[in-house]
Design a protein around this motif. Sequence first.
Motif, short mmCIF file in Angstrom:
data_model
loop_
_atom_site.label_atom_id
_atom_site.label_comp_id
_atom_site.label_asym_id
_atom_site.label_seq_id
_atom_site.Cartn_x
_atom_site.Cartn_y
_atom_site.Cartn_z
N ASP A 143 0.96 -1.32 -0.13
CA ASP A 143 -0.16 -0.09 0.05
C ASP A 143 0.94 1.30 -0.03
O ASP A 143 1.52 1.56 1.00
N THR A 144 0.94 1.83 -1.09
CA THR A 144 1.78 3.26 -1.00
C THR A 144 1.15 4.51 -0.80
O THR A 144 1.62 5.64 -1.29
N ARG A 145 -0.20 4.45 -0.53
CA ARG A 145 -0.79 5.87 -0.36
C ARG A 145 -0.26 6.71 0.63
O ARG A 145 -0.19 7.81 0.36
N ALA A 146 0.45 6.12 1.78
CA ALA A 146 0.91 7.01 2.69
C ALA A 146 2.06 7.94 2.06
O ALA A 146 2.21 8.96 2.56
N ALA A 147 2.58 7.06 1.34
CA ALA A 147 3.93 7.69 0.75
C ALA A 147 3.65 8.21 -0.69
O ALA A 147 4.81 8.28 -1.45
N GLN A 148 2.49 8.79 -0.84
CA GLN A 148 1.98 9.23 -2.28
C GLN A 148 2.57 8.41 -3.22
O GLN A 148 2.75 9.19 -4.35
N GLY A 149 2.25 7.25 -3.26
CA GLY A 149 2.68 6.40 -4.36
C GLY A 149 4.20 5.84 -4.52
O GLY A 149 4.48 5.09 -5.54
N GLU A 150 4.95 6.59 -3.63
CA GLU A 150 6.38 6.25 -3.62
C GLU A 150 6.90 5.16 -3.26
O GLU A 150 7.80 4.54 -3.70
N TYR A 151 6.17 4.60 -2.26
CA TYR A 151 6.95 3.57 -1.44
C TYR A 151 5.67 3.03 -0.54
O TYR A 151 4.77 3.49 -0.14
N GLY A 152 5.77 1.44 -0.25
CA GLY A 152 4.98 0.82 0.42
C GLY A 152 5.73 0.52 1.91
O GLY A 152 5.58 1.78 2.57
N MET A 153 5.84 -0.73 2.13
CA MET A 153 6.47 -0.87 3.52
C MET A 153 7.79 -1.80 3.25
O MET A 153 7.65 -2.82 3.09
N GLY A 154 8.90 -1.49 2.80
CA GLY A 154 10.11 -2.05 2.55
C GLY A 154 10.00 -2.47 1.34
O GLY A 154 10.84 -3.62 0.70
N LEU A 155 9.05 -1.90 0.35
CA LEU A 155 9.03 -2.35 -1.01
C LEU A 155 8.60 -0.96 -1.83
O LEU A 155 8.13 -0.23 -0.97
N TYR A 156 8.86 -0.97 -3.03
CA TYR A 156 8.41 0.13 -3.68
C TYR A 156 8.28 -0.32 -5.23
O TYR A 156 8.61 -1.19 -5.82
N PRO A 157 7.19 0.19 -5.89
CA PRO A 157 6.75 -0.03 -7.21
C PRO A 157 7.43 0.55 -8.28
O PRO A 157 7.78 1.72 -7.94
N THR A 158 7.57 0.29 -9.17
CA THR A 158 8.12 0.90 -10.47
C THR A 158 7.30 0.54 -11.66
O THR A 158 7.43 -0.51 -11.98
N ARG A 159 6.92 1.72 -12.33
CA ARG A 159 6.19 1.24 -13.49
C ARG A 159 6.77 1.63 -14.81
O ARG A 159 7.32 2.82 -14.93
N LEU A 160 7.07 0.70 -15.51
CA LEU A 160 7.85 0.63 -16.90
C LEU A 160 7.23 1.33 -17.90
O LEU A 160 5.93 1.42 -17.99
N PRO A 161 7.98 1.66 -18.92
CA PRO A 161 7.43 2.62 -20.12
C PRO A 161 6.24 1.65 -20.77
O PRO A 161 5.35 2.15 -21.61
N CYS A 162 6.33 0.40 -20.68
CA CYS A 162 5.34 -0.56 -21.47
C CYS A 162 4.20 -0.77 -20.55
O CYS A 162 3.21 -1.39 -20.91
N GLY A 163 4.11 -0.24 -19.39
CA GLY A 163 2.84 -0.20 -18.40
C GLY A 163 2.97 -1.43 -17.55
O GLY A 163 2.13 -1.40 -16.54
N VAL A 164 4.00 -2.08 -17.52
CA VAL A 164 4.22 -3.31 -16.41
C VAL A 164 4.64 -2.54 -15.14
O VAL A 164 5.53 -1.67 -15.30
N THR A 165 4.11 -2.98 -13.88
CA THR A 165 4.52 -2.48 -12.77
C THR A 165 5.42 -3.50 -12.06
O THR A 165 4.91 -4.75 -11.95
N VAL A 166 6.46 -3.29 -11.62
CA VAL A 166 7.18 -4.18 -10.76
C VAL A 166 7.47 -3.79 -9.49
O VAL A 166 7.41 -2.39 -9.05
#
Length: 377
Positions: A302-325
């Motif tokens: 859940d990245t809402r607390a960090a304005q989409g930047e970070y969860g809890m010890g994890l963070y998402p990265t949205r790639l140019p093709c639309g895949v999020t890792v």
Amino acid sequence: MPTLRTVLSIPLLVAALLLSPALSPDTSGTATTAGSTDAVLPRLVTEGGAPAAALLDRIRTGPGRVSRYADTGPGIARTDHFRAGSITKTFVAVVVLQLAAEHRLSLDDTVDRHLPGLLRPARTAGPRSRSRSGSGSDSGSGSPPDGRRITLRQLLTHTSGLPDFTQVTAGAVPLTPPQAVGLALTLPPAPRGHYSYSSTNYVLLGMVIRQVTGHSYAAEAQRRIIAPLGLAGTSFPGSRRSLPAPHGHAFAADGSDVTELDPRVAGAAGELVTTLDDLDRFYAALLDGELLTPHWLREMKDTRAAQGEYGMGLYPTRLPCGVTVWGHNGRISGSYVRTAATADGGHVLTFRVNTDAMADHRLEPALLAAEFCPRTW
């Protein structure tokens, strides 16, 4: 970690990806992304300035997995032990979330509940400051850190406003956890409630784990994560300066050999020593639900607390093709490593270089896109 963590949306042009690394394929199979990552990996050396680079991916195929290893440059191997820096934070976050699942703590607990008196406004001074990720404010914005108001959730998500002690030490001075926190409190705070990456948060979480369990974060991670998953190459070295065998050499940005290092420069924020195989196994297991129940895995992502930047010890990265890792990176003197995985852990990539500096920060997003985005050329 902020500088290499930001993904730039850059096109992957065939003309820019013409080099090939020295390859050591795993006998268990070959990843479908081999051709594209083969082209990008050597650029970490030729353009990024790393002495050597390596990657290992794992892809779930029915009941099993296939994996593929590749390297480029001298003195690096699949079985090497290396320092993983802030990837330690994912391990610490898993321990905290497991303790929450056991009702031994709550994410809404204040720091003061577990570490009474450690954070008090009178102990900090400095002008108001803003985080890099936002200019909004709440009732605690820019105010001196107060352990009676900062929660464990805010530590996990880097929204506590606590300054980063490594701004002073540059990751080169061994400190005890209280010393690291005390040093951070001499720095200007960031706005509480907004994302501002700080290793101080995870040093505090390590202290909370000891207070709650009576054991160090390292002992709890060993019992809860490392032993159950069979991560034989992963350890928390404490004050041990040497790396386990086998290992290569690690180099600072100026080329000096920094293979010997006191891990107390990072502690619970970056002490971990591990291998490529173990990191792929760990993140695949975590995202597949082997370490946390679905509820707590959702909390972690859940990245809402960090304005989409970070969860809890994890963070998402949205790639140019639309895949999020999902994953984390880690930088410590002589080492940079990054693990990224699909949301279900079915496809995992870990790459590393044996230096803490890369000259071209576009190379990391290019490698991730080459691995996870379908080839369209």
